[in-house]
Design an enzyme around this catalytic site. Structure first.
Site, mmCIF file in Angstrom:
data_model
loop_
_atom_site.group_PDB
_atom_site.id
_atom_site.type_symbol
_atom_site.label_atom_id
_atom_site.label_comp_id
_atom_site.label_asym_id
_atom_site.label_seq_id
_atom_site.Cartn_x
_atom_site.Cartn_y
_atom_site.Cartn_z
ATOM 1 N N SER A 168 0.834 -1.208 0.000
ATOM 2 C CA SER A 168 0.000 0.000 0.000
ATOM 3 C C SER A 168 0.874 1.266 0.000
ATOM 4 O O SER A 168 1.731 1.380 -0.894
ATOM 5 C CB SER A 168 -0.950 -0.061 1.203
ATOM 6 O OG SER A 168 -2.088 0.727 0.998
ATOM 7 N N ASP A 216 -9.923 -4.490 -4.970
ATOM 8 C CA ASP A 216 -9.291 -3.555 -4.034
ATOM 9 C C ASP A 216 -9.969 -2.188 -4.142
ATOM 10 O O ASP A 216 -9.973 -1.569 -5.208
ATOM 11 C CB ASP A 216 -7.801 -3.430 -4.391
ATOM 12 C CG ASP A 216 -7.023 -2.631 -3.342
ATOM 13 O OD1 ASP A 216 -5.810 -2.859 -3.221
ATOM 14 O OD2 ASP A 216 -7.633 -1.782 -2.640
ATOM 15 N N HIS A 255 -7.828 -5.410 -0.384
ATOM 16 C CA HIS A 255 -6.572 -4.638 -0.371
ATOM 17 C C HIS A 255 -5.386 -5.357 0.267
ATOM 18 O O HIS A 255 -4.328 -5.513 -0.339
ATOM 19 C CB HIS A 255 -6.829 -3.306 0.355
ATOM 20 C CG HIS A 255 -5.662 -2.373 0.342
ATOM 21 N ND1 HIS A 255 -5.029 -1.985 -0.821
ATOM 22 C CD2 HIS A 255 -4.991 -1.770 1.372
ATOM 23 C CE1 HIS A 255 -4.029 -1.171 -0.512
ATOM 24 N NE2 HIS A 255 -3.981 -1.024 0.806
HETATM 25 O O1 XOV Z 1 -3.256 -3.752 6.023
HETATM 26 C C1 XOV Z 1 -3.385 -2.513 5.957
HETATM 27 N N1 XOV Z 1 -3.230 -1.774 4.839
HETATM 28 C C2 XOV Z 1 -3.348 -0.413 5.127
HETATM 29 C C3 XOV Z 1 -3.835 -0.366 6.553
HETATM 30 O O2 XOV Z 1 -3.688 -1.708 7.001
HETATM 31 C C4 XOV Z 1 -4.097 0.465 4.140
HETATM 32 C C5 XOV Z 1 -3.090 1.546 4.303
HETATM 33 C C6 XOV Z 1 -2.518 2.354 3.159
HETATM 34 O O3 XOV Z 1 -1.304 2.444 3.127
HETATM 35 N N2 XOV Z 1 -3.298 2.946 2.213
HETATM 36 C C7 XOV Z 1 -4.767 2.836 2.116
HETATM 37 C C8 XOV Z 1 -5.425 4.191 2.067
HETATM 38 C C9 XOV Z 1 -4.849 5.037 0.948
HETATM 39 C C10 XOV Z 1 -5.523 6.402 0.972
HETATM 40 O O4 XOV Z 1 -5.014 7.126 -0.109
HETATM 41 C C11 XOV Z 1 -5.309 8.493 -0.136
HETATM 42 C C12 XOV Z 1 -6.197 9.086 0.738
HETATM 43 C C13 XOV Z 1 -6.429 10.454 0.645
HETATM 44 C C14 XOV Z 1 -5.787 11.197 -0.329
HETATM 45 F F1 XOV Z 1 -6.012 12.513 -0.420
HETATM 46 C C15 XOV Z 1 -4.892 10.602 -1.194
HETATM 47 C C16 XOV Z 1 -4.669 9.236 -1.092
HETATM 48 CL CL1 XOV Z 1 -3.547 8.453 -2.153
HETATM 49 C C17 XOV Z 1 -3.363 5.180 1.127
HETATM 50 C C18 XOV Z 1 -2.701 3.811 1.167
HETATM 51 C C19 XOV Z 1 -2.176 0.479 4.875
#
Ligand code: XOV
Length: 304
Positions: A123, A240, A270
């Protein structure tokens, strides 16, 4: 060494860092570290980069499997995450995550100068992994990406929403948006419950300023991907809802790498490594097989 008589620096959970494995980053912040060291001579180094709001503890099973293959695995909780110092899930520049990762990788390389190095990222940790490898294109034998953040989810990041986020970032950067919806992490209810119950995870709202840093990282990856030539393995679920699979497809299609593999998990959510048991097991097998197949054969003197 701390000032004589100074109070010991403690983790957000109140544990003195003198009692915890840690590194101190370039800003003087203590980052909690984990190490999984094989009993015999390690064959390679593997750095694991966790995602937004989580920490490196949930990667224990993955790390144990790699350790059993004589790989030396290491990780840290990024600034503002888990048992590390820093404002919770807040960063003034995404580059700090990359700088800290390179600091830890360089430390481990100095201890094991002859070992090949891999990165595994999930992620946001996938974005950190991609940009870390882009900074040192010759340093990594391979990069494994589990549902990496490469592109914004087009449903949640419409041009209007992006415009509003940029506007809000100037006016109210600390304003929080929604939090990460744990129901989209996994189809396995026990995994979602474990995530929700894990007090080392950040369960609050995402600051606008943090979202902006994620967007900046996405824009930087769009620029970097056409020049990527290092080996990578991409694993992504096609259901995802948190990191769009189109980002992985774009990276696979637009990178220069000749040694690259993408595996799509039909219906996968995800956090594939924590999805249904059969998917999680498949991910571990894919990842461990790909890494061991990419460890360079020992040179003649090494073989002796
Ligand atoms: O097992 C796991 N996985 C996890 C947690 O626990 C999920 C989390 C993780 O890193 N992301 C999921 C959410 C995503 C939101 O993205 C945004 C939000 C607002 C914005 F303005 C611009 C972007 Cl890009 C970023 C990446 C790690």
């Amino acid at each position: 060494m701390p000032e004589p008589g100074a109070a010991p620096r403690r983790s957000p959970q109140g544990v003195p860092y003198s009692d915890l494995p840690h590194i101190v980053n370039a800003d003087g912040l203590h980052l909690f570290c984990r190490y999984w060291e094989p009993t015999g001579q390690p064959r390679a180094l593997v750095f694991i980069a966790h995602g937004a709001g989580e920490h490196c503890g949930p990667y224990d099973e993955m790390a144990q499997r790699l350790k059993e293959l004589s790989l030396l695995v290491f990780a840290h909780d990024h600034v503002g995450h888990g048992q590390s110092e820093g404002d919770r899930m807040n960063i003034k520049d995404f580059q700090i995550y990359i700088r800290d990762s390179l600091q830890h990788i360089d430390l481990m390389k100095s201890r094991h100068p002859d070992l090949p190095v891999f990165i595994v990222g999930h992620s946001m940790g996938g974005a950190i992994s991609i940009l870390t490898a882009c900074e040192r294109p010759g340093d990594f034998v391979g990069v494994v990406l589990i549902a990496p953040l490469v592109q914004m989810n087009p449903e949640s990041a419409t041009p209007f929403k992006v415009f509003m986020a940029k506007l809000l970032n100037h006016m109210l950067p600390s304003l929080t948006m929604g939090s990460i919806e744990s129901k989209w992490l996994s189809r396995d209810k026990r995994q979602v419950e474990a995530y929700d119950a894990d007090e080392l995870n950040y369960h609050g709202g995402m600051r606008v300023s943090f979202g902006m840093q994620l967007m900046a990282a996405v824009e930087r990856m769009q620029r970097e991907i056409p020049s990527i030539s290092w080996p990578f393995l991409l694993l992504h679920g096609d259901a995802d809802k948190l990191c769009d699979i189109r980002g992985s497809r774009m990276m696979y299609d637009n990178s220069l790498s000749t040694d690259k593999k993408i595996k799509i998990y039909e219906g996968g959510y995800h956090a594939l490594h924590h999805d249904l048991p059969e998917v999680a097991e498949s991910v571990l097998k894919e990842l461990t097989t790909w890494i061991t197949e990419h460890i360079p054969a020992a040179t003649s003197q090494e073989a002796q």
